[in-house]
Design an enzyme around this catalytic site. Structure first.
Site, PDB file in Angstrom:
ATOM      1  CE1 TYR A 183      -3.361   2.860   0.701  1.00  0.00           C
ATOM      2  CE2 TYR A 183      -2.040   3.312   2.646  1.00  0.00           C
ATOM      3  CZ  TYR A 183      -3.035   3.679   1.761  1.00  0.00           C
ATOM      4  OH  TYR A 183      -3.682   4.874   1.928  1.00  0.00           O
ATOM      5  CD  GLU A 227      -7.905   6.653   5.099  1.00  0.00           C
ATOM      6  OE1 GLU A 227      -7.943   6.506   6.341  1.00  0.00           O
ATOM      7  OE2 GLU A 227      -6.896   6.409   4.436  1.00  0.00           O
ATOM      8  CD1 TRP A 229      -3.396   1.554   5.788  1.00  0.00           C
ATOM      9  CD2 TRP A 229      -5.487   2.289   5.945  1.00  0.00           C
ATOM     10  NE1 TRP A 229      -3.893   1.699   4.514  1.00  0.00           N
ATOM     11  CE2 TRP A 229      -5.179   2.154   4.580  1.00  0.00           C
ATOM     12  CE3 TRP A 229      -6.760   2.736   6.290  1.00  0.00           C
ATOM     13  CZ2 TRP A 229      -6.077   2.440   3.564  1.00  0.00           C
ATOM     14  CZ3 TRP A 229      -7.664   3.022   5.272  1.00  0.00           C
ATOM     15  CH2 TRP A 229      -7.320   2.873   3.929  1.00  0.00           C
TER      16      TRP A 229
END
Length: 187
Positions: free
Chosen positions: A18, A40, A48
């Site tokens: 990522y 998000e 995350w």
């Protein structure tokens, strides 16, 4: 030779991929911008890494983040999402995804695209920050405060200032790669 990344990206292969391929890369595609908004908002209060682990399932469950489809989800679809163990089964976050899809379309209608709207906050150029250490990178800024307030005024949900700043990083509105990171060297 070892690749040197921002500290947060050294915990898993998913984080590294990522970081290396998406984080901080300017996004101008409305579909991808909505994907990051949804992810998000799902991440709020979670790591995350948790979102990255569930990303494939979230993609499938939320119709490849097709905001037009999500905007018309029924109560039955919402209930099915709440039963899906592969997604974040948080009633308010799932409801927010539907509301945010509807508001996303409203922003597109007003500005021509969500891209046009969101990038206007940074004068259509990524803000390149020059933090020296990971602990200097803020969780929010005055700009993320302003964007969050504007989104809330437009009816968006689960997009507080910290979430908006994480979105800005994800979508490349800000570049917070640290000076030792190979991605900073590439810019």
């Amino acid at each position: 030779m070892k690749t040197v990344r921002c500290e947060w990206a050294n915990t898993s292969e998913l984080d590294q991929t990522y970081h290396d391929e998406e984080w901080g890369v300017p996004v101008h595609d409305d579909q991808k911008l909505f994907e990051f908004l949804l992810l998000e908002s799902m991440q709020a209060g979670l790591s995350w890494s948790t979102i990255l682990k569930k990303r494939a399932t979230l993609t499938e469950a939320f119709d490849q983040f097709d905001y037009k489809k999500i905007a018309s989800y029924t109560e039955q679809k919402e209930a099915a999402l709440l039963q899906n163990p592969g997604v974040i089964r948080h009633k308010l976050k799932i409801a927010a995804a539907i509301t945010n899809a509807q508001k996303f379309i409203a922003v597109q209608q007003e500005f021509g695209s969500f891209d046009q709207y969101i990038w206007s906050f940074v004068d259509y150029q990524p803000l390149v920050n020059h933090w020296q250490e990971a602990n200097e990178v803020p969780a929010s800024t005055g700009l993320s405060d302003r964007i969050s307030k504007d989104l809330k005024k437009r009816g968006f949900k689960f997009l507080g200032t910290t979430t908006v700043y994480a979105f800005m990083q994800a979508a490349g509105l800000v570049d917070d790669h640290l000076p030792y990171c190979f991605k900073r060297a590439a810019t």
